[in-house]
Design an enzyme around this catalytic site. Structure first.
Site, PDB file in Angstrom:
ATOM      1  N   LYS A  75      -1.289  -8.601   6.073  1.00 36.76           N
ATOM      2  CA  LYS A  75      -0.391  -7.795   5.248  1.00 36.76           C
ATOM      3  C   LYS A  75      -0.312  -6.392   5.839  1.00 36.76           C
ATOM      4  O   LYS A  75      -1.326  -5.834   6.275  1.00 36.76           O
ATOM      5  CB  LYS A  75      -0.917  -7.752   3.811  1.00 36.76           C
ATOM      6  N   SER A 150       2.804  -8.418  -4.464  1.00 36.06           N
ATOM      7  CA  SER A 150       3.379  -7.695  -3.347  1.00 36.06           C
ATOM      8  C   SER A 150       3.157  -8.369  -2.001  1.00 36.06           C
ATOM      9  O   SER A 150       3.776  -8.007  -1.007  1.00 36.06           O
ATOM     10  CB  SER A 150       2.802  -6.283  -3.305  1.00 36.06           C
ATOM     11  N   SER A 174      -1.283  -9.626  -6.748  1.00 38.34           N
ATOM     12  CA  SER A 174      -0.431  -9.636  -5.558  1.00 38.34           C
ATOM     13  C   SER A 174      -0.802 -10.661  -4.500  1.00 38.34           C
ATOM     14  O   SER A 174      -0.090 -10.793  -3.513  1.00 38.34           O
ATOM     15  CB  SER A 174      -0.417  -8.244  -4.916  1.00 38.34           C
TER      16      SER A 174
END
Length: 482
Positions: A75, A150, A174
């Site tokens: 990420k 996210s 997330s």
């Protein structure tokens, strides 16, 4: 079947090389990335260099690491040397960190091949990846729907088989929510089990790094590699890491499973409810004892989170002022003007909203009324969990109240925030949870969330693995892959 173990076995038998595996992933990314946009940056040179090291070590007869040849993604809020770390924000466009996140180093030490940085909601603030300054990622199951957030880029990349596994971060759901939306496994570890050193902070008391993978076993293997004490992280737990692989047994006879009644009420779609009920029947058939458990304070999880998290974000994001690093607005008539213009131009709408909420809640006259009260409710939510775990071994419920929604469907902030209503309480309590595929509704995946007491990851993995072995949901793939 573990994809990680399969690939490693192929390497050991010399059926495929690490370089070949890496090139295959790069070629597949090249074909599919225009559709999905799961990556913000690729790192082909770094990936190939690691692949060559693995092949050379194998040629010398050296033992391979447990993740040897496993192509993974990070990420893009994990600091990475010689590659941008943007947090999907204009304010960090082209920023390159001067150090490497601990989890990155641990993955490569285990043999993983890090191929790129994935898209996310800006500074991990969102539930759909629509808040990315560089455009949204798309759900491989239906390109007209969001992949969640996210960590939507990481979940989409795993679901589309662009990578074998990926890392995400989970502040209010997330990892788990995008895992549910994309039909993959997402594990949020107990707070402090995995080092946060090198994770760009959103809300420091809530953030935690964890894996996304296609199977429970693969998630366990990645967790094994990244868990453990790190002196660079003051919140890291100095405890021995158990052997998570030994927890992967399909026997859950006698385990007590509690269904959280607060998660199955108004707002949860009928398709999701039906899938959860069916999943409970599977667990029951495996010998688990099912009972309903009420956690009455959970209904305050959403408002509590949206005071605490923005307060911490307000403090953490104060460092982005145009002076030290990142975007600097020019020309400016004064230093204060430069601050204001840099932050105004660099931050997106949702990030600004949360900074303002947090700043307001921390301001004189409101600190006690909002922030301190929220901390007290947070304690009550944790007590609800602890009380529940005196009666049951794990808690279960839907990961998200609905399946993936279409782009633009949740323009109202509150409706978007409600996407995380089932995942937020676990972050407030600092405990671990996992989302696993448990069905479909109109062609879109549904996630079953399993929650455990602090450091109960072995139990979580055991229940998740038993369910996975008894069902075939994890074997389904988006149509364009097959």
């Amino acid at each position: 079947m573990s994809l990680i173990r399969t690939l490693r076995e192929q390497l050991v038998k010399r059926e495929r090389s690490a370089v070949e595996l890496t090139q295959e992933h790069l070629d597949w990314i090249d074909q599919t990335e225009p559709l999905i946009h799961s990556f913000l940056h690729l790192m082909p040179e770094r990936a190939m260099a690691q692949a060559r090291r693995i092949d050379q070590a194998l040629a010398r007869g050296e033992a391979l690491g447990p993740l040897a040849g496993v192509v993974m993604a990070l990420k893009d809020n994990l600091c990475t040397l010689n590659a941008p770390t943007t947090c999907a924000s204009q304010i960090l466009k082209d920023y390159q960190a001067p150090y490497e996140a601990t989890v990155n180093l641990k993955l490569e030490a285990a043999g993983a091949i890090l191929i790129g940085k994935t898209n996310l909601d800006e500074f991990a603030m969102g539930s759909s990846t629509e808040n990315s300054a560089y455009g949204p990622s798309r759900n491989p199951w239906d390109l007209g729907t969001v992949p969640g957030g996210s960590s939507g880029g990481s979940a989409a990349a795993v679901a589309a088989r662009l990578v074998v596994a990926a890392l995400g971060s989970d502040t209010g759901g997330s990892i788990r929510q995008p895992a549910a939306f994309c039909g993959v496994v997402g594990l949020k570890p107990t707070y402090g089990l995995v080092s946060r050193y090198g994770l760009v902070a959103f809300a420091s008391s809530l953030d935690q790094i964890g894996p996304l993978a296609n199977t429970v076993e693969d998630a366990a293997l990645v967790l094994q590699a990244i868990a453990g004490y790190d002196p660079y992280d003051s919140t890291s737990l100095n405890l021995a890491v158990p052997d998570y692989n030994s927890a992967l047994i399909p026997d859950i006879k006698g385990l007590k499973v509690g269904l959280v009644t607060e998660f199955i009420g108004e707002g949860t779609s009928p398709g999701v409810l039906q899938a959860i009920e069916t999943a409970l029947e599977v667990l029951k058939s495996l010998g688990a004892e099912i009972q309903e458990v009420s956690c009455p304070q959970f209904k305050y999880g959403l408002p509590t989170y949206y005071i605490i998290a923005p307060c911490e974000a307000s403090a953490n994001l104060a460092r982005y002022d145009g002076v030290k690093y990142g975007l600097r607005a020019e020309p400016a008539e004064s230093l204060l003007g430069m601050y204001e213009q840099s932050r105004n131009q660099g931050f997106g709408r949702e990030v600004k909203r949360r900074i303002m909420i947090g700043t307001y809640a921390l301001s004189s006259g409101y600190y006690d009324a909002y922030y301190i009260k929220a901390l007290k409710v947070r304690t009550l939510i944790k007590e609800d969990f602890l009380n529940a775990f005196t009666k049951v071994d794990v808690l279960v419920g839907p990961t998200a109240p609905t399946t993936a929604f279409r782009f633009g469907d949740k323009e109202d902030p509150l409706s978007m925030y409600l996407s995380d209503v089932c995942t937020i309480p676990l972050n407030l309590a600092g405990m671990g949870g996992i989302s696993i595929p448990c069905g479909f509704d109109q062609g879109l995946p549904i996630g079953l969330q399993i929650m455990g007491a602090p450091l109960a990851e072995p139990t979580l993995l055991r229940v998740a693995y038993a369910y996975e072995q008894a069902t075939a949901w994890h074997q389904h793939q988006p149509s364009f892959i097959t």
